[in-house]
Write a protein that holds these residues in place. Structure first.
Motif, PDB file in Angstrom:
ATOM      1  N   GLN A 169      36.625  32.760  46.103  1.00  0.00           N
ATOM      2  CA  GLN A 169      35.198  32.963  45.474  1.00  0.00           C
ATOM      3  C   GLN A 169      35.479  34.673  44.469  1.00  0.00           C
ATOM      4  N   LEU A 170      35.646  34.682  43.627  1.00  0.00           N
ATOM      5  CA  LEU A 170      35.346  36.107  42.260  1.00  0.00           C
ATOM      6  C   LEU A 170      33.910  36.919  43.672  1.00  0.00           C
ATOM      7  N   SER A 171      33.734  36.500  44.751  1.00  0.00           N
ATOM      8  CA  SER A 171      33.093  37.903  45.239  1.00  0.00           C
ATOM      9  C   SER A 171      33.887  38.538  46.330  1.00  0.00           C
ATOM     10  N   ALA A 172      34.394  37.693  46.953  1.00  0.00           N
ATOM     11  CA  ALA A 172      35.731  38.217  47.706  1.00  0.00           C
ATOM     12  C   ALA A 172      36.644  39.389  47.424  1.00  0.00           C
ATOM     13  N   ILE A 173      36.872  39.159  45.564  1.00  0.00           N
ATOM     14  CA  ILE A 173      37.595  39.657  45.229  1.00  0.00           C
ATOM     15  C   ILE A 173      37.234  40.818  44.982  1.00  0.00           C
ATOM     16  N   LEU A 174      36.089  41.267  44.454  1.00  0.00           N
ATOM     17  CA  LEU A 174      35.216  42.108  44.224  1.00  0.00           C
ATOM     18  C   LEU A 174      34.830  42.937  46.105  1.00  0.00           C
ATOM     19  N   ASP A 175      34.958  42.106  46.136  1.00  0.00           N
ATOM     20  CA  ASP A 175      34.501  43.347  47.880  1.00  0.00           C
ATOM     21  C   ASP A 175      35.494  43.879  48.271  1.00  0.00           C
ATOM     22  N   ALA A 176      36.810  42.966  48.250  1.00  0.00           N
ATOM     23  CA  ALA A 176      38.171  44.111  48.457  1.00  0.00           C
ATOM     24  C   ALA A 176      38.887  44.671  47.683  1.00  0.00           C
ATOM     25  N   ALA A 177      37.993  44.652  46.533  1.00  0.00           N
ATOM     26  CA  ALA A 177      38.053  46.180  44.932  1.00  0.00           C
ATOM     27  C   ALA A 177      37.423  46.928  45.873  1.00  0.00           C
ATOM     28  N   GLY A 178      36.114  47.070  46.583  1.00  0.00           N
ATOM     29  CA  GLY A 178      34.930  47.997  46.424  1.00  0.00           C
ATOM     30  C   GLY A 178      34.141  47.972  44.971  1.00  0.00           C
ATOM     31  N   VAL A 179      33.250  47.442  44.630  1.00  0.00           N
ATOM     32  CA  VAL A 179      32.508  47.843  43.036  1.00  0.00           C
ATOM     33  C   VAL A 179      32.038  48.773  43.545  1.00  0.00           C
ATOM     34  N   LYS A 180      31.916  49.872  42.811  1.00  0.00           N
ATOM     35  CA  LYS A 180      30.745  50.902  42.672  1.00  0.00           C
ATOM     36  C   LYS A 180      29.377  49.973  42.507  1.00  0.00           C
TER      37      LYS A 180
END
Length: 250
Positions: free
Chosen positions: A139-150
């Protein structure tokens, strides 16, 4: 009629009409004003008809299309891509940049090691055809969470390796669609590595959007607070070039 199917078909039809109208309409000030407002209107009506996290219909394996056609770019016409394809993409990287606390550079092995989602869904093209396929990826959300979206980020831009008329393809979605559970970075179609014609080695699947939003040959994910400085500011290659609607929800 199944309510979810009827709603999806209705909104898909509205989307196609808007795209057709935008590609043909005269360049008058009134027309520009009307169609610049259309994506926001469409987004509001779509999200009023269904929960933000409502799932697109998923199908049994028996419904999978015998051939999932390629459309738009069917390859990346460079020696570097051909070499990477022949070798199985050992050095392909997905860069996650922009408004994140931890930029990422993910190889295919990294992508496959993340928790995976498999979904059998229908792809609806604005040209009028559809096909059903089984897609697998994180899921894209998992990648975004790993990157730490501001907190101030509003959009996710997808960068691609393929080009049209000398311009790199790109697309974008807002954070609602980016974090939808069926929005995945797909590396597999029907249990096999993603074929060249379908966007190998990585493509987006954004199951509540029309097909042109599902960016292929994915190389980058950029998190931004505005689309104004991306391309011509309309949020995608076809939106910039041909008047396609930025919001293509179904």
């Amino acid at each position: 009629m199944n309510t979810s199917i009827g709603r999806r078909g209705f909104i898909a039809g509205v989307s196609a009409l808007l795209v057709s109208a935008c590609s043909k309409v005269a360049e008058t000030d009134a027309a520009k004003s009307l169609f610049s407002a259309a994506p926001e209107w469409q987004r509001k009506i779509h999200r009023s008809l269904a929960s933000r996290m409502a799932l697109a219909k998923e199908y049994p394996r028996s419904a999978i299309s015998p051939d999932f056609r390629g459309n738009g770019s069917r390859t990346v016409d460079t020696d570097a891509y051909r070499s990477a394809l022949a070798a199985g993409f050992p050095d392909w990287k997905l860069e996650v940049t922009g408004m994140v606390s931890t930029p990422l550079s993910l190889g295919l092995d990294d992508i496959r090691k993340l928790p995976q989602r498999t979904q059998i869904t229908r792809h609806d093209c604005v040209e009028g055809w559809s096909a059903i396929g089984e897609w697998t990826g994180p899921q894209l959300s998992a990648i975004l969470d790993a990157a730490g979206v501001k907190d101030s980020a509003r959009f996710v831009v997808f960068r691609c390796a393929d080009t049209y008329a000398g311009r790199k393809y790109y697309e974008s979605v807002d954070m609602v669609d980016a974090r939808h559970p069926q929005t995945i970075v797909a590396h597999s179609l029907n249990g096999e590595p993603l074929p060249e014609k379908n966007g190998a080695p990585l493509r987006m699947r954004i199951e509540r959007q029309l097909g042109y939003k599902h960016a292929k040959y994915l190389t980058g994910i950029e998190v931004v607070d505005t689309l104004e400085n991306i391309g011509e500011g309309k949020g995608g290659y076809w939106e910039d070039r041909s008047g396609y609607q930025w919001y293509a929800g179904m």
